[in-house]
Scaffold this active site. Structure first.
Site, short mmCIF file in Angstrom:
data_model
loop_
_atom_site.label_atom_id
_atom_site.label_comp_id
_atom_site.label_asym_id
_atom_site.label_seq_id
_atom_site.Cartn_x
_atom_site.Cartn_y
_atom_site.Cartn_z
N HIS A 1 -3.66 -5.38 1.42
CA HIS A 1 -2.86 -5.66 2.83
C HIS A 1 -2.79 -7.09 3.23
O HIS A 1 -3.75 -7.55 3.77
CB HIS A 1 -3.45 -4.83 3.93
CG HIS A 1 -3.39 -3.38 3.74
ND1 HIS A 1 -2.39 -2.63 4.54
CD2 HIS A 1 -4.23 -2.23 2.95
CE1 HIS A 1 -2.53 -1.42 4.17
NE2 HIS A 1 -3.16 -1.28 3.48
N GLU B 1 -1.20 -8.41 5.35
CA GLU B 1 -0.94 -8.82 6.93
C GLU B 1 -2.33 -8.60 7.48
O GLU B 1 -2.32 -8.95 8.73
CB GLU B 1 0.07 -7.52 7.58
CG GLU B 1 -0.41 -6.28 7.60
CD GLU B 1 -0.77 -5.46 6.25
OE1 GLU B 1 -0.39 -6.04 5.10
OE2 GLU B 1 -1.06 -4.29 6.18
N CYS C 1 0.64 -1.15 0.11
CA CYS C 1 0.06 -0.09 -0.18
C CYS C 1 0.75 1.16 -0.04
O CYS C 1 1.50 1.48 -1.07
CB CYS C 1 -0.93 -0.01 1.31
SG CYS C 1 -2.33 1.10 0.74
N1 LIG Z 1 -3.15 1.85 4.03
C1 LIG Z 1 -2.39 2.49 3.52
O1 LIG Z 1 -0.97 2.22 3.31
C2 LIG Z 1 -2.75 3.96 2.95
C3 LIG Z 1 -1.70 4.29 1.67
C4 LIG Z 1 -2.06 5.79 1.50
N2 LIG Z 1 -2.09 6.57 2.96
C5 LIG Z 1 -3.26 6.35 0.83
O2 LIG Z 1 -4.38 6.48 1.52
O3 LIG Z 1 -3.65 5.79 -0.40
#
Ligand SMILES: NC(=O)CC[C@H](N)C(=O)O
EC number: 6.3.5.3
Length: 231
Positions: free
Chosen positions: A196, A198, A87
């Site tokens: 994600h 994790e 992400c």
């Molecule tokens: N969950 C995250 O890593 C978010 C990634 C980034 N801050 C976004 O909003 O796109």
């Protein structure tokens, strides 16, 4: 024994989840590495976790991409070390130049936080080797700037060189070109993914019927490191 570094920035918020899955679920040593470190040795892989590094100021990932530790990650990646960006980590890898394209604001202009499903398009990377070809699995997304975009030449190259690793399956959470959810570099040792793993590595966290197949991302990486160690 493999050792994995977890890069932490001011604003990272998924570092402890990644640390928990690696150390407590899979049983491999993983350590937090603060972004000011400019010299790293004795690690076998690096993970850049999700969050809001430097508050996503200017745009997600751009400030972190210029940090001392990412210069070191770039050196290690060029030497073939497996590097996984999750992400915000994917956004940092793109801004650092380790991966092509850009992560833009979701087409809904909203932060998207929900479960989705992805299909494995390339199971030959260190992060997907334990998946079956074309396997689909449930995994959550949580981002505001997750729309993968690139010009037609980059997209053509990604397809030709099998660098599209995961695609959203029967879903389009953010408007990404070709439903891209994860890509790797040409050598295959650097991967960025918006979903994600994790958050989907233990059945207790899984949405109804979602399962925890996402743990296979981490199991693939650890298996790759073990094979390299005995080679
Ligand atoms: N969950 C995250 O890593 C978010 C990634 C980034 N801050 C976004 O909003 O796109």
């Amino acid at each position: 024994m493999a050792k994995i570094g977890i890069v932490v920035f001011p604003g990272s918020n998924c570092d402890r989840d990644v640390h928990h899955v690696l150390n407590n679920v899979i049983g491999v040593q993983a350590d937090f590495l603060w972004h000011t470190k400019d010299r790293i040795s004795s690690y076998d892989a690096m993970i850049i976790p999700g969050g809001f590094a430097f508050g996503d100021r200017l745009r997600a990932g751009i400030i972190a991409a210029h940090s001392p530790i990412i210069q070191e990650v770039k050196r290690m990646a060029k030497d073939g070390m497996p590097v996984l960006g999750i992400c915000n980590g994917f956004q940092i890898l793109v801004e650092s130049g380790l991966l092509p394209g850009a992560l833009m604001m979701n087409d809904s202009l909203r932060f998207v936080c929900r479960w989705t499903k992805v299909e494995v398009k390339n199971n030959k990377t260190p992060f997907t080797s334990q998946f079956a070809p074309k396997q689909t699995f449930a995994i959550p997304v949580a981002h505001g700037e997750g729309r993968y975009m690139a010009d037609s030449k980059i997209i053509k190259d990604l397809k030709k060189k099998n660098q599209i690793v995961l695609q959203y399956s029967n879903d389009d959470p953010n408007g990404s070109t070709n439903l891209i959810a994860a890509i790797c570099n040409e050598e295959g040792n650097v991967m960025g993914m918006m979903p994600h793993p994790e958050r989907a590595s233990e059945s207790i966290l899984a949405a109804e019927g979602a399962g925890n197949d996402a743990i296979t991302i981490f199991r693939s990486l650890v298996s790759n490191l073990k094979q390299k160690a005995i080679a």
